[in-house]
Design a protein around this motif. Structure first.
Motif, PDB file in Angstrom:
ATOM      1  N   ASP A 212      26.279  39.459  21.183  1.00 30.64           N
ATOM      2  CA  ASP A 212      26.890  40.255  22.247  1.00 30.64           C
ATOM      3  C   ASP A 212      27.727  39.332  23.128  1.00 30.64           C
ATOM      4  OD1 ASP A 212      25.542  42.342  21.185  1.00 30.64           O
ATOM      5  OD2 ASP A 212      24.161  42.634  22.881  1.00 30.64           O
ATOM      6  N   TYR A 213      28.616  39.940  23.926  1.00 27.28           N
ATOM      7  CA  TYR A 213      29.553  39.157  24.729  1.00 27.28           C
ATOM      8  C   TYR A 213      29.607  39.686  26.158  1.00 27.28           C
ATOM      9  CZ  TYR A 213      31.276  37.600  20.175  1.00 27.28           C
ATOM     10  OH  TYR A 213      31.377  37.084  18.900  1.00 27.28           O
ATOM     11  N   LEU A 214      29.727  38.763  27.099  1.00 27.39           N
ATOM     12  CA  LEU A 214      30.055  39.104  28.479  1.00 27.39           C
ATOM     13  C   LEU A 214      31.410  38.472  28.754  1.00 27.39           C
ATOM     14  CD1 LEU A 214      29.120  40.456  31.137  1.00 27.39           C
ATOM     15  CD2 LEU A 214      28.360  38.175  31.871  1.00 27.39           C
ATOM     16  N   VAL A 215      32.444  39.304  28.854  1.00 27.74           N
ATOM     17  CA  VAL A 215      33.820  38.834  29.014  1.00 27.74           C
ATOM     18  C   VAL A 215      34.179  38.884  30.497  1.00 27.74           C
ATOM     19  CG1 VAL A 215      36.221  39.166  28.336  1.00 27.74           C
ATOM     20  CG2 VAL A 215      34.379  39.689  26.716  1.00 27.74           C
ATOM     21  N   LYS A 216      34.780  37.815  31.004  1.00 31.35           N
ATOM     22  CA  LYS A 216      35.087  37.715  32.427  1.00 31.35           C
ATOM     23  C   LYS A 216      36.579  37.436  32.626  1.00 31.35           C
ATOM     24  CE  LYS A 216      32.342  35.255  35.048  1.00 31.35           C
ATOM     25  NZ  LYS A 216      31.692  34.069  35.685  1.00 31.35           N
ATOM     26  N   LEU A 217      37.189  38.110  33.592  1.00 34.78           N
ATOM     27  CA  LEU A 217      38.567  37.848  34.010  1.00 34.78           C
ATOM     28  C   LEU A 217      38.544  37.092  35.326  1.00 34.78           C
ATOM     29  CD1 LEU A 217      39.096  40.085  31.852  1.00 34.78           C
ATOM     30  CD2 LEU A 217      40.997  40.873  33.299  1.00 34.78           C
ATOM     31  N   LEU A 227      36.561  40.659  37.391  1.00 37.15           N
ATOM     32  CA  LEU A 227      35.626  41.613  36.796  1.00 37.15           C
ATOM     33  C   LEU A 227      35.017  40.984  35.554  1.00 37.15           C
ATOM     34  CD1 LEU A 227      36.928  42.947  33.976  1.00 37.15           C
ATOM     35  CD2 LEU A 227      38.325  44.188  35.605  1.00 37.15           C
ATOM     36  N   ASP A 228      33.896  41.563  35.094  1.00 34.89           N
ATOM     37  CA  ASP A 228      33.369  41.213  33.785  1.00 34.89           C
ATOM     38  C   ASP A 228      32.935  42.487  33.091  1.00 34.89           C
ATOM     39  OD1 ASP A 228      30.814  41.917  34.694  1.00 34.89           O
ATOM     40  OD2 ASP A 228      30.261  39.856  35.176  1.00 34.89           O
ATOM     41  N   VAL A 229      32.852  42.424  31.764  1.00 39.28           N
ATOM     42  CA  VAL A 229      32.517  43.598  30.976  1.00 39.28           C
ATOM     43  C   VAL A 229      31.599  43.167  29.837  1.00 39.28           C
ATOM     44  CG1 VAL A 229      34.643  43.337  29.636  1.00 39.28           C
ATOM     45  CG2 VAL A 229      33.436  45.523  29.609  1.00 39.28           C
ATOM     46  N   TYR A 230      30.588  43.960  29.575  1.00 35.63           N
ATOM     47  CA  TYR A 230      29.624  43.654  28.511  1.00 35.63           C
ATOM     48  C   TYR A 230      30.067  44.376  27.241  1.00 35.63           C
ATOM     49  CZ  TYR A 230      25.114  42.500  26.402  1.00 35.63           C
ATOM     50  OH  TYR A 230      24.140  41.973  25.597  1.00 35.63           O
ATOM     51  N   GLU A 238      37.783  49.747  25.263  1.00 37.00           N
ATOM     52  CA  GLU A 238      39.104  49.794  25.888  1.00 37.00           C
ATOM     53  C   GLU A 238      38.889  50.102  27.370  1.00 37.00           C
ATOM     54  OE1 GLU A 238      41.587  52.565  23.859  1.00 37.00           O
ATOM     55  OE2 GLU A 238      41.632  51.389  21.995  1.00 37.00           O
ATOM     56  N   LEU A 239      39.509  49.308  28.226  1.00 35.82           N
ATOM     57  CA  LEU A 239      39.356  49.514  29.659  1.00 35.82           C
ATOM     58  C   LEU A 239      40.651  49.197  30.376  1.00 35.82           C
ATOM     59  CD1 LEU A 239      37.559  46.541  31.382  1.00 35.82           C
ATOM     60  CD2 LEU A 239      38.171  46.473  28.964  1.00 35.82           C
ATOM     61  N   LYS A 240      40.697  49.522  31.666  1.00 41.26           N
ATOM     62  CA  LYS A 240      41.847  49.227  32.511  1.00 41.26           C
ATOM     63  C   LYS A 240      41.450  48.096  33.471  1.00 41.26           C
ATOM     64  CE  LYS A 240      44.491  52.738  31.154  1.00 41.26           C
ATOM     65  NZ  LYS A 240      45.841  52.602  30.562  1.00 41.26           N
ATOM     66  N   VAL A 241      42.397  47.170  33.701  1.00 43.95           N
ATOM     67  CA  VAL A 241      42.149  46.048  34.613  1.00 43.95           C
ATOM     68  C   VAL A 241      43.259  46.010  35.653  1.00 43.95           C
ATOM     69  CG1 VAL A 241      40.996  44.756  32.789  1.00 43.95           C
ATOM     70  CG2 VAL A 241      43.425  44.381  33.207  1.00 43.95           C
ATOM     71  N   PRO A 242      43.015  45.390  36.822  1.00 46.29           N
ATOM     72  CA  PRO A 242      44.068  45.286  37.845  1.00 46.29           C
ATOM     73  C   PRO A 242      45.231  44.420  37.355  1.00 46.29           C
ATOM     74  CG  PRO A 242      41.894  44.885  38.781  1.00 46.29           C
ATOM     75  CD  PRO A 242      41.719  44.890  37.298  1.00 46.29           C
ATOM     76  N   LEU A 243      46.408  44.681  37.892  1.00 50.26           N
ATOM     77  CA  LEU A 243      47.573  43.851  37.560  1.00 50.26           C
ATOM     78  C   LEU A 243      47.357  42.439  38.090  1.00 50.26           C
ATOM     79  CD1 LEU A 243      50.459  46.345  38.465  1.00 50.26           C
ATOM     80  CD2 LEU A 243      49.443  45.910  36.209  1.00 50.26           C
ATOM     81  N   GLY A 244      47.890  41.463  37.361  1.00 50.26           N
ATOM     82  CA  GLY A 244      47.755  40.075  37.806  1.00 50.26           C
ATOM     83  C   GLY A 244      47.710  39.126  36.614  1.00 50.26           C
ATOM     84  N   LEU A 275      47.181  32.125  29.080  1.00 49.90           N
ATOM     85  CA  LEU A 275      47.153  32.799  30.376  1.00 49.90           C
ATOM     86  C   LEU A 275      47.577  34.249  30.134  1.00 49.90           C
ATOM     87  CD1 LEU A 275      46.795  32.502  33.453  1.00 49.90           C
ATOM     88  CD2 LEU A 275      49.253  32.033  33.589  1.00 49.90           C
ATOM     89  N   PHE A 276      46.791  35.195  30.613  1.00 46.07           N
ATOM     90  CA  PHE A 276      47.053  36.615  30.368  1.00 46.07           C
ATOM     91  C   PHE A 276      47.681  37.237  31.621  1.00 46.07           C
ATOM     92  CE2 PHE A 276      43.837  35.271  27.472  1.00 46.07           C
ATOM     93  CZ  PHE A 276      44.046  36.001  26.307  1.00 46.07           C
ATOM     94  N   ARG A 277      48.893  37.785  31.441  1.00 43.13           N
ATOM     95  CA  ARG A 277      49.626  38.385  32.559  1.00 43.13           C
ATOM     96  C   ARG A 277      49.716  39.897  32.335  1.00 43.13           C
ATOM     97  NH1 ARG A 277      52.503  33.515  31.691  1.00 43.13           N
ATOM     98  NH2 ARG A 277      52.580  32.176  33.560  1.00 43.13           N
TER      99      ARG A 277
END
Length: 310
Positions: A212-217, A227-230, A238-244, A275-277
């Motif tokens: 399993d994974y815990l992914v963090k931005l 945020l992080d997501v399990y 599939e999820l939505k994240v803030p711009l940045g 780097l993810f934009r």
């Protein structure tokens, strides 16, 4: 021509007892006092004639150099170094061996041919020189080692006693045993968010079975967690994240021990090099698909990090 050769065979200065730099008056006086009538005649014709003296001096210096070189290589007794030349231009060899010692290799005769014999002597002289240099170096190293031996013994003894005392003072530290209970893992797609910004940009995450994974931005400018997501192994979300602009890190493992201990001591920590934009271009909102397993022609490069960097 025969008379010139005869002059060249003798060291007129040596026989007269004057130096090559002597003045004309000194040479004339030496000639007048000389008891050898033949020498007086030859010396007068050569040394008191300016042109002949100039020519004789050049050859005289050459023969002096040859005599010194032959002495250096112990060639004074060669069959080609005889009569007046050997008498007047021979020098004492600086490498003359003591009578009770064997003849050095570079002083032996190797051939009747002058050139071959000379080259062999030159080669053996070089060999002897190298051997002497090596002996000197080894002797110096041995003396240096002997001088350091007492100091080395003192250091070893001191270290032994210091180490023994420190061992008595320091008690063996008990091994840390991980005793946290295993917990039920969060549901697939569970998100924790630490910003009030609206989530507008799409992010898709695919995983492979097994972990399993815990992914963090992480905000690339401030270093703050956004945020992080399990994500369950073998599932996708599939999820939505803030711009940045974000760095993406993830922890992985098989057993879940809560958000403090994650997957326990066997947790693996990784960080994506890219780097993810996530941007709103006015025409569309950019997003990404993140695949957390090896795929052909994949362009996601990651590196391992430690727990403190996560």
């Amino acid at each position: 021509m025969l008379m010139i050769i005869w002059w060249l065979m003798r060291d007129l200065y040596k026989r007269l007892g004057v130096s090559e730099s002597a003045s004309t008056n000194e040479i004339s006086t030496a000639i007048r006092l000389c008891n050898d009538s033949a020498l007086r005649i030859d010396a007068s014709e050569v040394l008191l004639n300016e042109n002949r003296k100039r020519s004789y001096d050049k050859i005289h210096r050459t023969l002096e150099d040859i005599g010194s070189l032959r002495a250096e290589f112990c060639l004074n007794n060669s069959e080609h170094w005889k009569d007046n030349i050997a008498t007047d231009y021979s020098k004492e060899s600086p490498h003359k061996a003591p009578s009770n010692q064997p003849t050095p290799a570079h002083e032996k005769k190797y051939s009747d041919n002058f050139l071959v014999n000379f080259l062999m002597k030159l080669f053996m002289w070089c060999v002897d020189l190298v051997i002497q240099l090596l002996k000197g170096v080894l002797a110096g190293l041995l003396e240096f080692a002997l001088r350091l031996l007492p100091l080395a013994l003192i250091v070893v003894i001191a270290w032994f006693f210091i180490d023994a005392n420190e061992t008595k003072k320091v008690e063996k530290q008990p091994e840390v045993v991980f005793e946290q209970p295993e917990l039920t893992s969060p549901s697939n797609g569970s998100v924790r968010k630490w910003t009030s910004a609206s989530s507008l940009a799409p992010l898709s995450i695919d995983t492979s079975p097994g972990s399993d994974y815990l992914v963090k931005l992480v905000n690339a400018n401030t270093g703050q967690d956004v945020l992080d997501v399990y994500v369950k192994g073998g599932r996708n979300i599939e999820l939505k994240v803030p711009l940045g602009s974000y760095h993406i890190k993830y922890a992985s493992g098989e057993k879940w021990y809560g958000y403090e201990h994650l997957f326990g001591p066997n947790t693996g920590y990784s960080k994506a090099d890219s780097l993810f934009r996530f941007e709103d271009t006015g025409y569309q909102v950019t997003g990404y698909t993140l695949t957390l397993y090896r795929v052909t022609n994949g362009n996601l490069r990651t590196k391992n990090i430690n727990k403190s960097q996560f």
